[in-house]
Scaffold this motif. Sequence first.
Motif, PDB file in Angstrom:
ATOM      1  N   GLU A 194       0.809  -1.221   0.000  1.00 45.06           N
ATOM      2  CA  GLU A 194       0.000   0.000   0.000  1.00 45.06           C
ATOM      3  C   GLU A 194       0.841   1.269   0.000  1.00 45.06           C
ATOM      4  O   GLU A 194       0.335   2.342  -0.297  1.00 45.06           O
ATOM      5  N   ASN A 195       2.128   1.154   0.293  1.00 48.09           N
ATOM      6  CA  ASN A 195       2.978   2.341   0.342  1.00 48.09           C
ATOM      7  C   ASN A 195       3.965   2.428  -0.812  1.00 48.09           C
ATOM      8  O   ASN A 195       4.901   3.222  -0.751  1.00 48.09           O
ATOM      9  N   TYR A 219       2.696  -0.107  -7.891  1.00 50.87           N
ATOM     10  CA  TYR A 219       1.474  -0.683  -7.327  1.00 50.87           C
ATOM     11  C   TYR A 219       0.534  -1.149  -8.433  1.00 50.87           C
ATOM     12  O   TYR A 219      -0.031  -2.239  -8.356  1.00 50.87           O
ATOM     13  N   ARG A 221      -4.496   1.139   1.033  1.00 51.52           N
ATOM     14  CA  ARG A 221      -3.798   2.056   0.126  1.00 51.52           C
ATOM     15  C   ARG A 221      -4.582   3.350  -0.016  1.00 51.52           C
ATOM     16  O   ARG A 221      -4.000   4.432   0.024  1.00 51.52           O
TER      17      ARG A 221
END
Length: 120
Positions: A51-52, A58, A112
């Motif tokens: 999520e980072n 992503y 996210r």
Amino acid sequence: MEYPELETYFQKLTDITDRIAMMNNHFDATPEIDIPQLSEFYADIQSKDWENTDREYYELFTSYFTFHVKTVEEIIQEAREILNPENREYVKKLVSHVRNADDWFVNLKKKRKLARTQVA
């Protein structure tokens, strides 16, 4: 956290998935080995802080992961059509894998989104 190079990372998953798919053919399949390897790989996927990651990374990850889940769903569908009683236990494990993957992925998207709104 260090993130994997996605093409080679997901190639390993594809190799595992391809071996699992062999249970639907007349080849010597080893789902008793391959499905636990799938579970181990999935645990590794879950251990990463997806999520980072940056947006492009992503999005590529989600593309690979979604393709993987769809592939396993196709393996399940084919196995159900074949109805090989010897594979029933393995099909159940694959169904469980897909459910867990779907749930985890939904939660990842929520995390996210939350992480992105807190940064903005």
